[in-house]
Design an enzyme around this catalytic site. Sequence first.
Site, PDB file in Angstrom:
ATOM      1  N   SER A  34       0.852  -1.190   0.000  1.00  0.00           N
ATOM      2  CA  SER A  34       0.000   0.000   0.000  1.00  0.00           C
ATOM      3  C   SER A  34       0.882   1.232   0.000  1.00  0.00           C
ATOM      4  O   SER A  34       1.619   1.480   0.974  1.00  0.00           O
ATOM      5  CB  SER A  34      -0.922   0.025   1.224  1.00  0.00           C
ATOM      6  OG  SER A  34      -1.539   1.297   1.362  1.00  0.00           O
ATOM      7  N   LYS A  59      -2.810 -20.080  11.906  1.00  0.00           N
ATOM      8  CA  LYS A  59      -2.831 -21.233  12.802  1.00  0.00           C
ATOM      9  C   LYS A  59      -2.938 -22.570  12.068  1.00  0.00           C
ATOM     10  O   LYS A  59      -2.515 -23.604  12.588  1.00  0.00           O
ATOM     11  CB  LYS A  59      -3.995 -21.095  13.787  1.00  0.00           C
ATOM     12  CG  LYS A  59      -3.823 -20.006  14.831  1.00  0.00           C
ATOM     13  CD  LYS A  59      -2.866 -20.419  15.923  1.00  0.00           C
ATOM     14  CE  LYS A  59      -2.892 -19.459  17.101  1.00  0.00           C
ATOM     15  NZ  LYS A  59      -2.012 -19.904  18.202  1.00  0.00           N
ATOM     16  N   SER A 309      -1.868 -11.695  10.866  1.00  0.00           N
ATOM     17  CA  SER A 309      -1.982 -13.092  11.287  1.00  0.00           C
ATOM     18  C   SER A 309      -3.366 -13.708  11.141  1.00  0.00           C
ATOM     19  O   SER A 309      -3.486 -14.935  11.115  1.00  0.00           O
ATOM     20  CB  SER A 309      -1.510 -13.240  12.734  1.00  0.00           C
ATOM     21  OG  SER A 309      -2.293 -12.426  13.592  1.00  0.00           O
TER      22      SER A 309
END
Length: 328
Positions: A34, A59, A309
Amino acid sequence: MRSDTVNQRPSLADIREAHARIAPHIHRTPVFRSRSLDTLVGAELFFKCENLQRSGSFKIRGATNAVLSLGAEEAAPGVVTHSSGNHAAALALAAHLRGIAAHIVMPENAPAVKVAAVRAYGGRITFCSPSMKAREEAAARIVAETGATLVHPYNDHRIIAGQGTAALELLEQVEHLDMVLAPVSGGGLLSGTAIAAKGLRRQVRVLGCEPRNADDAYRSLREGRIVTNEHPVTIADGLRANLGDKTFPIISELVDDIVLVREEEIVQAMHLLFERMKLVVEPSGAVGLAAALSARAKMAGKRVGIILSGGNVDMSAFFASVLPRADS
């Protein structure tokens, strides 16, 4: 990870091995840029979009590595874990992919969106009171009753190796990074990130990112021992865990610093990611950008990799909060 090294600290070779094992089952997530966010921070930012990963977060990497590392006899009774969210969904999906049972202990106050995700992947949920003691006791009881293998959310070398594959990909996708930023809670992602990043590019600085309201990792590094938060209150619900005895030594040795961010900075980062990049990122996943914005002086002129994440935002709650304003 080889069976003879499960109890040993993962190496870069173990992370490479984990990546080869899980690659058919995960997404190689993209790295987005960006220009406007570069300008805001005064650095070149490279966002590793684990919010676009299967199950909605990084995960799935560790969970899949752990599940696929089990021998046939060990895997047959299934797996069990305790988790309030993303690890629970990831383990349920990884177990489904292998065709084994997943017993998931979740606190009664777990986010509804994450409970729904576990159920969608076939996880067998046991609810407990919202304390670590209750979670661990319930998981131990299920292990005793079923013979299932416990897969800890972060304090497991197979998990650490799997989580490190995100940084492995990032440094393959982007050359000459000066810094890598990753959220820290129990430390699985940050530990794996540090092993991979330092193994591939020794001079890279690895920074953990943590809410001020859940600053156990920050305090642990400064005191040289594991310091815990009893009742952390933060919008970043995935960052309320404490470091483990497997993650703390790795972080102590390889992580250069922990950057703390305020709650309003996390919300601002979520807003910017949605507004400027059209990315839905959950609070825990947005702390990396929040840290880059709050520590601009450290980032100035650098090439900075940021691991986003996860993207598991409770959209029903979000729309419930904005619809009344739209109708007014």
